[in-house]
Design an enzyme around this catalytic site. Sequence first.
Site, mmCIF file in Angstrom:
data_model
loop_
_atom_site.group_PDB
_atom_site.id
_atom_site.type_symbol
_atom_site.label_atom_id
_atom_site.label_comp_id
_atom_site.label_asym_id
_atom_site.label_seq_id
_atom_site.Cartn_x
_atom_site.Cartn_y
_atom_site.Cartn_z
ATOM 1 N N CYS A 167 0.802 -1.224 0.000
ATOM 2 C CA CYS A 167 0.000 0.000 0.000
ATOM 3 C C CYS A 167 0.837 1.278 0.000
ATOM 4 O O CYS A 167 0.293 2.376 -0.059
ATOM 5 C CB CYS A 167 -0.955 -0.006 1.193
ATOM 6 S SG CYS A 167 -2.034 -1.448 1.184
ATOM 7 N N HIS A 307 -2.134 7.994 6.605
ATOM 8 C CA HIS A 307 -2.413 6.697 5.981
ATOM 9 C C HIS A 307 -3.711 6.136 6.550
ATOM 10 O O HIS A 307 -4.507 5.557 5.803
ATOM 11 C CB HIS A 307 -1.264 5.726 6.242
ATOM 12 C CG HIS A 307 -1.487 4.381 5.635
ATOM 13 N ND1 HIS A 307 -1.511 4.180 4.270
ATOM 14 C CD2 HIS A 307 -1.709 3.159 6.200
ATOM 15 C CE1 HIS A 307 -1.733 2.893 4.021
ATOM 16 N NE2 HIS A 307 -1.862 2.250 5.171
ATOM 17 N N GLU A 318 0.266 5.119 13.819
ATOM 18 C CA GLU A 318 0.619 6.321 13.052
ATOM 19 C C GLU A 318 0.508 7.572 13.919
ATOM 20 O O GLU A 318 1.377 8.449 13.885
ATOM 21 C CB GLU A 318 -0.275 6.452 11.820
ATOM 22 C CG GLU A 318 0.098 7.638 10.940
ATOM 23 C CD GLU A 318 -0.718 7.720 9.664
ATOM 24 O OE1 GLU A 318 -0.345 8.538 8.789
ATOM 25 O OE2 GLU A 318 -1.719 6.982 9.524
ATOM 26 N N LYS A 339 -9.145 8.385 3.184
ATOM 27 C CA LYS A 339 -9.637 7.026 2.941
ATOM 28 C C LYS A 339 -11.038 6.838 3.512
ATOM 29 O O LYS A 339 -11.741 5.892 3.129
ATOM 30 C CB LYS A 339 -8.694 5.989 3.543
ATOM 31 C CG LYS A 339 -7.355 5.846 2.812
ATOM 32 C CD LYS A 339 -6.503 4.760 3.440
ATOM 33 C CE LYS A 339 -5.141 4.643 2.767
ATOM 34 N NZ LYS A 339 -4.271 5.816 3.054
ATOM 35 N N HIS A 344 -9.751 2.392 0.651
ATOM 36 C CA HIS A 344 -8.312 2.178 0.563
ATOM 37 C C HIS A 344 -7.971 1.647 -0.824
ATOM 38 O O HIS A 344 -8.321 0.522 -1.169
ATOM 39 C CB HIS A 344 -7.883 1.185 1.646
ATOM 40 C CG HIS A 344 -6.406 1.055 1.802
ATOM 41 N ND1 HIS A 344 -5.501 1.740 1.022
ATOM 42 C CD2 HIS A 344 -5.655 0.290 2.647
ATOM 43 C CE1 HIS A 344 -4.270 1.417 1.380
ATOM 44 N NE2 HIS A 344 -4.341 0.539 2.365
ATOM 45 N N PHE A 405 1.816 -3.626 3.910
ATOM 46 C CA PHE A 405 2.157 -4.939 4.441
ATOM 47 C C PHE A 405 3.624 -5.249 4.117
ATOM 48 O O PHE A 405 4.112 -4.932 3.027
ATOM 49 C CB PHE A 405 1.272 -6.015 3.817
ATOM 50 C CG PHE A 405 -0.126 -6.078 4.380
ATOM 51 C CD1 PHE A 405 -0.564 -5.206 5.359
ATOM 52 C CD2 PHE A 405 -1.016 -7.043 3.920
ATOM 53 C CE1 PHE A 405 -1.847 -5.285 5.872
ATOM 54 C CE2 PHE A 405 -2.309 -7.130 4.420
ATOM 55 C CZ PHE A 405 -2.723 -6.253 5.395
#
Length: 418
Positions: A167, A307, A318, A339, A344, A405
């Site tokens: 991502c 994010h 985060e 998002k 996403h 990931f």
Amino acid sequence: MINTTRVVITGLGALSSLGNDVNSNWQNAKEGKSGAAALSYFDTEKFKTRFGCELKNWDPTLKLDRNDIKRSDLYTQYGLYVAAEAMEDAGLDVSQLASPFDGGVIWGTSQGGMGTFEKEMKEFVGNDLTPRFNPFFIPKYLVNMASGVISMKYGFMGINYTPVTACASSNSAIMDAFNYIKWGKAKVIITGGSDAPITEAAMGGFNALKALSTRNENPMIASRPFDVERDGFVMGEGAAALILEEYEHAKKRGAKIYGEVVGAAMTADAYHLTATHPQGEGAYMCMKFALQEAGLSIQEVDYLNAHATSTPTGDLSEIKAISRLLEGTHDNMHISATKSMTGHLLGAAGAIEAIFCVKAINDGIIPPTINTENLDPAIPEGIQIVTKHALEKKVKVALSNTFGFGGHNASVIFKEFV
């Protein structure tokens, strides 16, 4: 010797559940609209999550010819579509380059042609007579093909490749494009990313990881970053493109300039296959390195596009990283998580969020984080998250985070052009 090369943004293109061009995406983001709805691409009866952020009324024939469509997976079609908008916006073609080798493409994706792979394997297994594969099977599903096809479309013969960092892919692509222009390896690079992950395999796989929201009764409020009741992310799809250009080259051809890229960095969590570092160690250093390159402090950042995917652990890690950078000084910077509206977009997330950062700088508006009704009490006091409604504010500097990931972190800093 200090590198004084400036890298500016001269063209934009966008495609998401909020709209099929930059203007409609930006307008709907400012208005806090959700792109989430029940899925229509396949029968979702057996799936735990039955909704997502699909494109709406998208017509590829508006910018793509028949062969583009026939020979390309959806993720490549999305990439071609936004690249066309961005190139038109920039008023650019290969004839304006001293050499076609001065133009390049660096394009991010997470899953590439997942839809093609899934479809071809189903048809192969299900054909009892003469199992065959489509002759375009391999070129359609390869993760580098969007980059290759975009370069063919515009005759850019320079740097051409696809970084894959889950991502974080499109932020990685933007960072690489920024660096190659700074290093004098290119004058113009089409960069960004695309993903078409609303497939049975992707939805089922992310459900198995318990990563997706299951608020099937009300999809539009399912993505709720930082909210105490968040339960996972909402799958989105789409693409976005930015034309990055060496400033003197852009100036010479009289290009309009949206802003400039001034810093970028990548780090690794080296922690877990899918989870972010619980204290946000990699994210903290990623933002810190990007700020150092830009010659800025976190206090000079007006807007941070987080994010924040709406997962219980990811959002908090985060925030911990951001809070550590701020060191108790929260007066200037505002945060939002777009998002909550687009879903996403996986490997295309950084690209669409880069568009929102650039538009925030140009219009003086920070888009909201929608659906966030009750902030997680673990979020430190003083952290300024824009919720419900857009915020009018002068934005000179915007920072965009993406994490993937595998522990991949990528941050990019955009600045008002003066």
